[in-house]
Design a protein around this motif. Structure first.
Motif, PDB file in Angstrom:
ATOM      1  N   UNK A  59       0.808  -1.222   0.000  1.00  0.00           N
ATOM      2  CA  UNK A  59       0.000   0.000   0.000  1.00  0.00           C
ATOM      3  C   UNK A  59       0.846   1.279   0.000  1.00  0.00           C
ATOM      4  N   UNK A  60       2.187   1.117  -0.027  1.00  0.00           N
ATOM      5  CA  UNK A  60       3.100   2.273  -0.037  1.00  0.00           C
ATOM      6  C   UNK A  60       2.844   3.209   1.149  1.00  0.00           C
ATOM      7  N   UNK A  61       2.805   2.627   2.349  1.00  0.00           N
ATOM      8  CA  UNK A  61       2.536   3.403   3.555  1.00  0.00           C
ATOM      9  C   UNK A  61       3.820   3.726   4.301  1.00  0.00           C
ATOM     10  N   UNK A  62       3.870   4.916   4.894  1.00  0.00           N
ATOM     11  CA  UNK A  62       4.984   5.263   5.774  1.00  0.00           C
ATOM     12  C   UNK A  62       4.754   4.728   7.178  1.00  0.00           C
ATOM     13  N   UNK A  63       3.484   4.693   7.599  1.00  0.00           N
ATOM     14  CA  UNK A  63       3.137   4.217   8.933  1.00  0.00           C
ATOM     15  C   UNK A  63       1.810   3.476   8.847  1.00  0.00           C
ATOM     16  N   UNK A  64       1.625   2.483   9.724  1.00  0.00           N
ATOM     17  CA  UNK A  64       0.399   1.697   9.731  1.00  0.00           C
ATOM     18  C   UNK A  64      -0.193   1.721  11.137  1.00  0.00           C
ATOM     19  N   UNK A  65      -1.431   2.241  11.290  1.00  0.00           N
ATOM     20  CA  UNK A  65      -2.049   2.279  12.617  1.00  0.00           C
ATOM     21  C   UNK A  65      -2.266   0.880  13.199  1.00  0.00           C
ATOM     22  N   UNK A  66      -2.058   0.763  14.502  1.00  0.00           N
ATOM     23  CA  UNK A  66      -2.265  -0.498  15.221  1.00  0.00           C
ATOM     24  C   UNK A  66      -3.328  -0.264  16.287  1.00  0.00           C
ATOM     25  N   UNK A  67      -4.336  -1.147  16.316  1.00  0.00           N
ATOM     26  CA  UNK A  67      -5.449  -0.974  17.256  1.00  0.00           C
ATOM     27  C   UNK A  67      -5.643  -2.251  18.066  1.00  0.00           C
ATOM     28  N   UNK A  68      -6.468  -2.143  19.123  1.00  0.00           N
ATOM     29  CA  UNK A  68      -6.789  -3.333  19.901  1.00  0.00           C
ATOM     30  C   UNK A  68      -8.081  -3.955  19.374  1.00  0.00           C
ATOM     31  N   UNK A  69      -8.602  -4.938  20.097  1.00  0.00           N
ATOM     32  CA  UNK A  69      -9.793  -5.659  19.636  1.00  0.00           C
ATOM     33  C   UNK A  69     -11.035  -4.772  19.589  1.00  0.00           C
ATOM     34  N   UNK A  70     -11.012  -3.656  20.307  1.00  0.00           N
ATOM     35  CA  UNK A  70     -12.144  -2.727  20.313  1.00  0.00           C
ATOM     36  C   UNK A  70     -11.881  -1.496  19.453  1.00  0.00           C
ATOM     37  N   UNK A  71     -10.877  -1.583  18.594  1.00  0.00           N
ATOM     38  CA  UNK A  71     -10.544  -0.528  17.636  1.00  0.00           C
ATOM     39  C   UNK A  71      -9.997   0.733  18.300  1.00  0.00           C
ATOM     40  N   UNK A  72      -9.427   0.580  19.494  1.00  0.00           N
ATOM     41  CA  UNK A  72      -8.766   1.712  20.141  1.00  0.00           C
ATOM     42  C   UNK A  72      -7.309   1.762  19.686  1.00  0.00           C
ATOM     43  N   UNK A  73      -6.834   2.968  19.450  1.00  0.00           N
ATOM     44  CA  UNK A  73      -5.475   3.147  18.942  1.00  0.00           C
ATOM     45  C   UNK A  73      -4.439   2.764  19.995  1.00  0.00           C
ATOM     46  N   UNK A  74      -3.460   1.960  19.565  1.00  0.00           N
ATOM     47  CA  UNK A  74      -2.363   1.564  20.451  1.00  0.00           C
ATOM     48  C   UNK A  74      -1.031   2.154  20.006  1.00  0.00           C
ATOM     49  N   UNK A  75      -0.877   2.327  18.693  1.00  0.00           N
ATOM     50  CA  UNK A  75       0.392   2.839  18.203  1.00  0.00           C
ATOM     51  C   UNK A  75       0.483   2.765  16.696  1.00  0.00           C
ATOM     52  N   UNK A  76       1.728   2.817  16.197  1.00  0.00           N
ATOM     53  CA  UNK A  76       1.998   2.776  14.765  1.00  0.00           C
ATOM     54  C   UNK A  76       3.118   1.787  14.473  1.00  0.00           C
ATOM     55  N   UNK A  77       3.003   1.084  13.364  1.00  0.00           N
ATOM     56  CA  UNK A  77       4.139   0.337  12.822  1.00  0.00           C
ATOM     57  C   UNK A  77       4.800   1.259  11.812  1.00  0.00           C
ATOM     58  N   UNK A  78       6.044   1.635  12.060  1.00  0.00           N
ATOM     59  CA  UNK A  78       6.721   2.611  11.206  1.00  0.00           C
ATOM     60  C   UNK A  78       7.474   1.921  10.076  1.00  0.00           C
ATOM     61  N   UNK A  79       7.807   2.691   9.050  1.00  0.00           N
ATOM     62  CA  UNK A  79       8.406   2.130   7.846  1.00  0.00           C
ATOM     63  C   UNK A  79       9.767   1.498   8.129  1.00  0.00           C
ATOM     64  N   UNK A  80      10.551   2.068   9.059  1.00  0.00           N
ATOM     65  CA  UNK A  80      11.859   1.480   9.338  1.00  0.00           C
ATOM     66  C   UNK A  80      11.728   0.096   9.957  1.00  0.00           C
TER      67      UNK A  80
END
Length: 443
Positions: free
Chosen positions: A219-240
Motif C-alpha cells: 500500500x506504499x505506507x509510511x506508517x500503519x495504525x495499530x489498534x486493539x480488539x475494540x478498535x482503540x489506537x495503540x500505536x503505529x508500525x513505522x516504515x523502518x
C-alpha cells in the motif's frame, strides 16, 4: 586519512586514527564496522563516539550487535543507552537476548519506560504489538489545522514519528489518519476532518508482524495504525521497522531455501562453529533423503547392466530435473511471500508450472537428442529426450506445489528448501528415466 582498515587500527590500538576514521564516516558505516568487530573492538569503537552520534549508531545495529556493545558498557552508560532507545527497538533487543541480559536491561529502566516495555512484551512473539511504537501523536477530528499543529508542536518531541497523525475520538477509538504534509499545506481554520483518511488500513496488535509489513509495502505506507480488539489506537508500525521485518523474513527464507538454520548477527563476526552448526542438521537430513536415489539405482540395476550407456546421462538428467524443480520452488516461495499467490491457487500454479516445465523440456530435449546421437545411438538419444521433457514438467510442478502444500499445512514454505526439492526430484526423475528406457529399448 586513516592508515589501514578499521580491524588493522583496532589491532594496533591506534586511537587517534580510529577517532579520525569515525569522524569521516556515516553512522551506518560505523555500525557495520562495529558489527564486524569482536566484543572488545566493538565496545572500543562505540566508546570513541560522541553521545548523540553513539545513540544514532546504536540504533543502526541489529539486536545481537547491540547486545555485544551493551555487554561491555559500565552500568551508568548501559542504563543511559537503553533508556534512550525507542520502546519497540528495546523490545526487539530483549526478544533476542538471554534472560540474564534481559533482566539487566529491565532493571536499568525508569518506571515509565519499564512499564511501556513490559506492555509491548505482553503481545505474542511475532505480532505487530511487539514492533509498534506507542509514542504517537493523536488528534481529534473536530480540531482546526492550527490546533492540530499546536498539538504536534507540543507532543511531537516525545513521538517516534509525526509524519502520520492518528485521529481518534474521546475514547481513543480509531477514526482515521491525516498526514503532517496535509496539515502544513492546509489553511489554519480548516477542520482536520476535511483531510482525514477514514478508510486508512489498520491492523490489530495481535496480527502477524510480517503480514503487516507486507501490507505497508503493497500500500506504499509510511506508517500503519495499530489498534486493539475494540478498535482503540495503540500505536503505529513505522516504515523502518517494516523494512527490518521484511529483511529478516527474506533472510530467513533464503537460509531455509539453502538448507540452513536461520541465525542472527553479522556474518563476519560469526564463528566457524556457529556457521557450521546452522548447516549441519539439514545436511544430515539431506543425506538420509539422498538414499532414495541410491535405492532407485539398485532397483533398476538390471536395466543399467543391459544398457550401460544409460548411466552416462544420469548426472545430466537428475541435474537438469533438480535445477528445474529448484527454480519453480524459489518462484513459488517468493510469490507466496509477496502475496501474489495463495494456497487456494495450488492447482492453477501446478498446471502453470507443468506447462513451463514442458516448454523447457522440449527445448532441452532437442539438445539432448543431439548429444545422445553423438555419444551413443538414436534410441538412447530418444530415451534421453523424452525423459527430459517428462522430468522437467514433473520437477517444475512438484517444486512449485510443495511450498503451497507446506503453507496450507501450517509449515513455513521456505522449509521446503531448494536442496530438499532437488533431492526428491533426483529420485523420482530416475524412476521416469528408467521407465522410459524400458519402454523405448524393450528392456
Amino acid at each position: 586519512m586513516s592508515r589501514g582498515t578499521v580491524p588493522e587500527l583496532l589491532e594496533r590500538n591506534e586511537i587517534t586514527e580510529l577517532q579520525q576514521w569515525l569522524a569521516e564516516h556515516q553512522p551506518h558505516e560505523i555500525a557495520d564496522e562495529i558489527a564486524r568487530a569482536d566484543e572488545l573492538g566493538a565496545v572500543l569503537l562505540f566508546r570513541l563516539l560522541g553521545k548523540d552520534e553513539a545513540l544514532t549508531v546504536f540504533e543502526e545495529l541489529d539486536p545481537p550487535d547491540q547486545q555485544k556493545v551493551l555487554s561491555g558498557l559500565r552500568d551508568h552508560s548501559f542504563r543511559e543507552l537503553v533508556e534512550a532507545m525507542d520502546p519497540d527497538d528495546r523490545v526487539r533487543l530483549l526478544g533476542e537476548s538471554p534472560a540474564k541480559f534481559a533482566h539487566r536491561v529491565l532493571a536499568g529502566l525508569s518506571p515509565p519506560e519499564r512499564a511501556t516495555t513490559a506492555a509491548l512484551l505482553g503481545y505474542p512473539e511475532g505480532s505487530v504489538g511487539r514492533f509498534m511504537t506507542p509514542e504517537t501523536v493523536t488528534i481529534r477530528q473536530y480540531m482546526t489545522v492550527s490546533q492540530a499543529l499546536d498539538r504536534v508542536h507540543d507532543r511531537g518531541a516525545d513521538a517516534e514519528t509525526v509524519y502520520t497523525l492518528l485521529i481518534v475520538d474521546d475514547q481513543r477509538h480509531f477514526i482515521g489518519t491525516v498526514s503532517l504534509r496535509d496539515l502544513v499545506l492546509g489553511s489554519a481554520g480548516q477542520r482536520v476532518s476535511e483531510f482525514a483518511e477514514t478508510d486508512a488500513p489498520r491492523v490489530k496488535a495481535t496480527d502477524d508482524a510480517e503480514d503487516a509489513a507486507r501490507l505497508m509495502q503493497d500500500a506504499n505506507l509510511l506508517d500503519l495504525p495499530v489498534v486493539d480488539s475494540e478498535d482503540r489506537v495503540l500505536g503505529l508500525l513505522t516504515i523502518d521497522d517494516a523494512v527490518d521485518l521484511i529483511e529478516a523474513a527474506d533472510s530467513e527464507d533464503i537460509a531455509r531455501q539453502a538448507a540452513a538454520t536461520p541465525w542472527s548477527g553479522h556474518y563476519m563476526s560469526a564463528s566457524v562453529l556457529q556457521l557450521a552448526r546452522s548447516r549441519i542438521v539439514w545436511l544430515l537430513l539431506l543425506i538420509v533423503a539422498a538414499t532414495l536415489t541410491v535405492n532407485v539405482l539398485q532397483f533398476f540395476e538390471s536395466t543399467l547392466e543391459e544398457v550401460t550407456t544409460l548411466a552416462l546421462f544420469v548426472p545430466l538428467l537428475i541435474g537438469t530435473g533438480g535445477n528445474a524443480g529448484a527454480q519453480a520452488a524459489t518462484a513459488s516461495v517468493r510469490a507466496l511471500a509477496v502475496g501474489e499467490v495463495r494456497t487456494g491457487d495450488i492447482l492453477r500454479v501446478a498446471w502453470r508450472e507443468c506447462r513451463v516445465g514442458l516448454t523447457l523440456g522440449l527445448a532441452l530435449a532437442a539438445i539432448g537428442m543431439v548429444l545422445g546421437t553423438v555419444f551413443v545411438h538414436v534410441r538412447v538419444a530418444a530415451t534421453l529426450a523424452v525423459s527430459l521433457i517428462a522430468v522437467c514438467a514433473w520437477a517444475a510442478m512438484i517444486g512449485a506445489s510443495m511450498p503451497l502444500l507446506a503453507k496450507r499445512a501450517g509449515i513455513d514454505p521456505a522449509v521446503i528448501s531448494t536442496p530438499l526439492v532437488t533431492t526428491l526430484v533426483d529420485a523420482t526423475g530416475l524412476i521416469i528415466y528408467f521407465l522410459v528406457a524400458r519402454a523405448f529399448l524393450g528392456l
